[in-house]
Design a protein around this motif. Structure first.
Motif, PDB file in Angstrom:
ATOM      1  N   ALA A   4      29.738  26.260  -6.540  1.00 56.18           N
ATOM      2  CA  ALA A   4      30.649  27.346  -6.896  1.00 56.18           C
ATOM      3  C   ALA A   4      30.275  27.869  -8.272  1.00 56.18           C
ATOM      4  CB  ALA A   4      32.091  26.859  -6.876  1.00 56.18           C
ATOM      5  N   GLY A   5      30.237  29.190  -8.410  1.00 59.66           N
ATOM      6  CA  GLY A   5      29.855  29.811  -9.676  1.00 59.66           C
ATOM      7  C   GLY A   5      28.391  30.194  -9.745  1.00 59.66           C
ATOM      8  N   THR A   6      27.589  29.754  -8.778  1.00 61.46           N
ATOM      9  CA  THR A   6      26.181  30.147  -8.732  1.00 61.46           C
ATOM     10  C   THR A   6      26.085  31.647  -8.514  1.00 61.46           C
ATOM     11  OG1 THR A   6      25.538  28.008  -7.826  1.00 61.46           O
ATOM     12  CG2 THR A   6      23.980  29.821  -7.513  1.00 61.46           C
ATOM     13  N   VAL A   7      25.191  32.301  -9.249  1.00 62.05           N
ATOM     14  CA  VAL A   7      24.981  33.741  -9.104  1.00 62.05           C
ATOM     15  C   VAL A   7      23.748  33.973  -8.241  1.00 62.05           C
ATOM     16  CG1 VAL A   7      24.518  35.908 -10.314  1.00 62.05           C
ATOM     17  CG2 VAL A   7      26.088  34.227 -11.312  1.00 62.05           C
ATOM     18  N   VAL A   8      23.920  34.835  -7.239  1.00 62.15           N
ATOM     19  CA  VAL A   8      22.842  35.193  -6.327  1.00 62.15           C
ATOM     20  C   VAL A   8      22.593  36.696  -6.461  1.00 62.15           C
ATOM     21  CG1 VAL A   8      22.137  35.287  -3.905  1.00 62.15           C
ATOM     22  CG2 VAL A   8      23.479  33.349  -4.739  1.00 62.15           C
ATOM     23  N   ARG A   9      21.326  37.070  -6.609  1.00 62.38           N
ATOM     24  CA  ARG A   9      20.956  38.481  -6.778  1.00 62.38           C
ATOM     25  C   ARG A   9      20.371  39.035  -5.481  1.00 62.38           C
ATOM     26  NH1 ARG A   9      18.341  38.901 -11.899  1.00 62.38           N
ATOM     27  NH2 ARG A   9      20.500  39.063 -12.556  1.00 62.38           N
ATOM     28  N   PHE A  10      20.871  40.199  -5.088  1.00 59.75           N
ATOM     29  CA  PHE A  10      20.375  40.972  -3.957  1.00 59.75           C
ATOM     30  C   PHE A  10      19.653  42.176  -4.561  1.00 59.75           C
ATOM     31  CE2 PHE A  10      23.602  38.344  -2.290  1.00 59.75           C
ATOM     32  CZ  PHE A  10      23.441  38.256  -0.915  1.00 59.75           C
ATOM     33  N   ALA A  11      18.313  42.182  -4.517  1.00 59.07           N
ATOM     34  CA  ALA A  11      17.538  43.195  -5.234  1.00 59.07           C
ATOM     35  C   ALA A  11      16.643  43.988  -4.279  1.00 59.07           C
ATOM     36  CB  ALA A  11      16.689  42.542  -6.312  1.00 59.07           C
ATOM     37  N   ALA A  12      16.660  45.296  -4.442  1.00 53.62           N
ATOM     38  CA  ALA A  12      15.784  46.210  -3.705  1.00 53.62           C
ATOM     39  C   ALA A  12      15.198  47.183  -4.725  1.00 53.62           C
ATOM     40  CB  ALA A  12      16.556  46.932  -2.607  1.00 53.62           C
ATOM     41  N   ARG A  13      14.459  48.178  -4.238  1.00 54.42           N
ATOM     42  CA  ARG A  13      13.794  49.139  -5.142  1.00 54.42           C
ATOM     43  C   ARG A  13      14.686  49.641  -6.271  1.00 54.42           C
ATOM     44  NH1 ARG A  13      12.202  51.792  -0.264  1.00 54.42           N
ATOM     45  NH2 ARG A  13      14.014  53.108  -0.567  1.00 54.42           N
ATOM     46  N   ASP A  14      15.821  50.193  -5.895  1.00 52.94           N
ATOM     47  CA  ASP A  14      16.655  50.914  -6.865  1.00 52.94           C
ATOM     48  C   ASP A  14      18.045  50.308  -7.036  1.00 52.94           C
ATOM     49  OD1 ASP A  14      17.459  51.520  -4.318  1.00 52.94           O
ATOM     50  OD2 ASP A  14      17.694  53.662  -4.664  1.00 52.94           O
ATOM     51  N   VAL A  15      18.203  49.050  -6.655  1.00 52.93           N
ATOM     52  CA  VAL A  15      19.530  48.445  -6.753  1.00 52.93           C
ATOM     53  C   VAL A  15      19.412  46.933  -6.942  1.00 52.93           C
ATOM     54  CG1 VAL A  15      19.780  48.153  -4.246  1.00 52.93           C
ATOM     55  CG2 VAL A  15      21.826  48.328  -5.666  1.00 52.93           C
ATOM     56  N   SER A  16      20.380  46.407  -7.676  1.00 52.72           N
ATOM     57  CA  SER A  16      20.487  44.966  -7.851  1.00 52.72           C
ATOM     58  C   SER A  16      21.978  44.623  -7.856  1.00 52.72           C
ATOM     59  CB  SER A  16      19.835  44.550  -9.168  1.00 52.72           C
ATOM     60  OG  SER A  16      19.955  43.169  -9.348  1.00 52.72           O
ATOM     61  N   VAL A  17      22.383  43.780  -6.913  1.00 55.87           N
ATOM     62  CA  VAL A  17      23.784  43.386  -6.795  1.00 55.87           C
ATOM     63  C   VAL A  17      23.880  41.881  -7.045  1.00 55.87           C
ATOM     64  CG1 VAL A  17      25.765  43.214  -5.234  1.00 55.87           C
ATOM     65  CG2 VAL A  17      24.257  45.210  -5.100  1.00 55.87           C
ATOM     66  N   ASN A  18      24.701  41.493  -8.009  1.00 57.83           N
ATOM     67  CA  ASN A  18      24.938  40.078  -8.281  1.00 57.83           C
ATOM     68  C   ASN A  18      26.210  39.627  -7.582  1.00 57.83           C
ATOM     69  OD1 ASN A  18      22.675  39.791  -9.854  1.00 57.83           O
ATOM     70  ND2 ASN A  18      23.761  40.024 -11.783  1.00 57.83           N
ATOM     71  N   VAL A  19      26.113  38.479  -6.929  1.00 57.96           N
ATOM     72  CA  VAL A  19      27.227  37.893  -6.188  1.00 57.96           C
ATOM     73  C   VAL A  19      27.476  36.504  -6.757  1.00 57.96           C
ATOM     74  CG1 VAL A  19      27.945  37.053  -3.922  1.00 57.96           C
ATOM     75  CG2 VAL A  19      26.645  39.174  -4.093  1.00 57.96           C
ATOM     76  N   THR A  20      28.739  36.154  -6.914  1.00 57.10           N
ATOM     77  CA  THR A  20      29.096  34.807  -7.361  1.00 57.10           C
ATOM     78  C   THR A  20      29.584  34.002  -6.168  1.00 57.10           C
ATOM     79  OG1 THR A  20      29.724  35.665  -9.530  1.00 57.10           O
ATOM     80  CG2 THR A  20      30.556  33.485  -8.938  1.00 57.10           C
ATOM     81  N   ILE A  21      28.996  32.824  -5.970  1.00 59.78           N
ATOM     82  CA  ILE A  21      29.430  31.917  -4.915  1.00 59.78           C
ATOM     83  C   ILE A  21      30.832  31.430  -5.271  1.00 59.78           C
ATOM     84  CG2 ILE A  21      28.977  29.706  -3.757  1.00 59.78           C
ATOM     85  CD1 ILE A  21      26.897  31.939  -3.128  1.00 59.78           C
ATOM     86  N   VAL A  22      31.767  31.531  -4.317  1.00 65.61           N
ATOM     87  CA  VAL A  22      33.160  31.229  -4.626  1.00 65.61           C
ATOM     88  C   VAL A  22      33.576  29.795  -4.314  1.00 65.61           C
ATOM     89  CG1 VAL A  22      33.990  33.599  -4.529  1.00 65.61           C
ATOM     90  CG2 VAL A  22      33.927  32.251  -2.439  1.00 65.61           C
ATOM     91  N   ASP A  23      32.973  29.185  -3.303  1.00 70.24           N
ATOM     92  CA  ASP A  23      33.363  27.833  -2.907  1.00 70.24           C
ATOM     93  C   ASP A  23      32.134  26.964  -2.710  1.00 70.24           C
ATOM     94  OD1 ASP A  23      36.215  28.236  -2.653  1.00 70.24           O
ATOM     95  OD2 ASP A  23      35.800  29.374  -0.826  1.00 70.24           O
ATOM     96  N   ASP A  24      32.316  25.694  -2.922  1.00 68.08           N
ATOM     97  CA  ASP A  24      31.272  24.714  -2.619  1.00 68.08           C
ATOM     98  C   ASP A  24      31.611  24.135  -1.249  1.00 68.08           C
ATOM     99  OD1 ASP A  24      29.423  22.703  -2.450  1.00 68.08           O
ATOM    100  OD2 ASP A  24      29.958  21.749  -4.331  1.00 68.08           O
ATOM    101  N   ASN A  25      30.913  24.609  -0.211  1.00 62.66           N
ATOM    102  CA  ASN A  25      31.151  24.113   1.140  1.00 62.66           C
ATOM    103  C   ASN A  25      29.837  24.105   1.921  1.00 62.66           C
ATOM    104  OD1 ASN A  25      30.742  26.762   2.275  1.00 62.66           O
ATOM    105  ND2 ASN A  25      32.844  27.273   1.696  1.00 62.66           N
TER     106      ASN A  25
END
Length: 123
Positions: A4-25
């Motif tokens: 939980a709290g790990t940040v995951v990046r979704f990256a393409a040519r013109d965009v980068s979206v950061n997502v935070t993992i909410v639960d440890d499961n």
């Protein structure tokens, strides 16, 4: 180690979206074990941007969820990965599992039709 709290990046040519993992499961751990991976996103039903990872996620212990805008989720029957950018009148479903959360809805919209590299970037 709690994921939980790990940040995951979704990256393409013109965009980068950061997502935070909410639960440890089981599902979030399985998702993180697949990274990095590159997938193509598409629109579904005017509410979601979805993609299909190389295999389904472990969903042991899943308790379901009520979708919220910005959720990164998996729909268990399809073994897909997606973001909700609209939820309409959707209610609680035991067939959904929340993986993470972002507030970058504009970024989510730009993922459509792109090859997106997904990678963990830390806590």
């Amino acid at each position: 180690m709690d994921v939980a709290g790990t940040v995951v990046r979704f990256a393409a040519r013109d965009v980068s979206v950061n997502v935070t993992i909410v639960d440890d499961n089981a599902t979030t751990r399985d998702f993180l074990s697949m990274l990095p991976m590159t997938l193509s996103f598409e629109d579904y039903n005017g509410m979601e941007k979805i993609t299909y990872p190389p295999r389904g996620f472990t969903t042991t212990g899943n308790t379901g969820m009520k979708p919220e805008v910005g959720d990164l989720f998996s729909f268990i029957p399809w073994s897909n990965l997606g973001f909700f950018y609209e939820t309409g009148s959707l209610g609680f479903s035991d067939k959904l599992v929340r993986i993470g959360k972002t507030d970058d809805i504009e970024g989510i919209m730009k993922l459509d039709g792109q090859q997106v590299t997904i990678s963990a970037v830390g806590k």
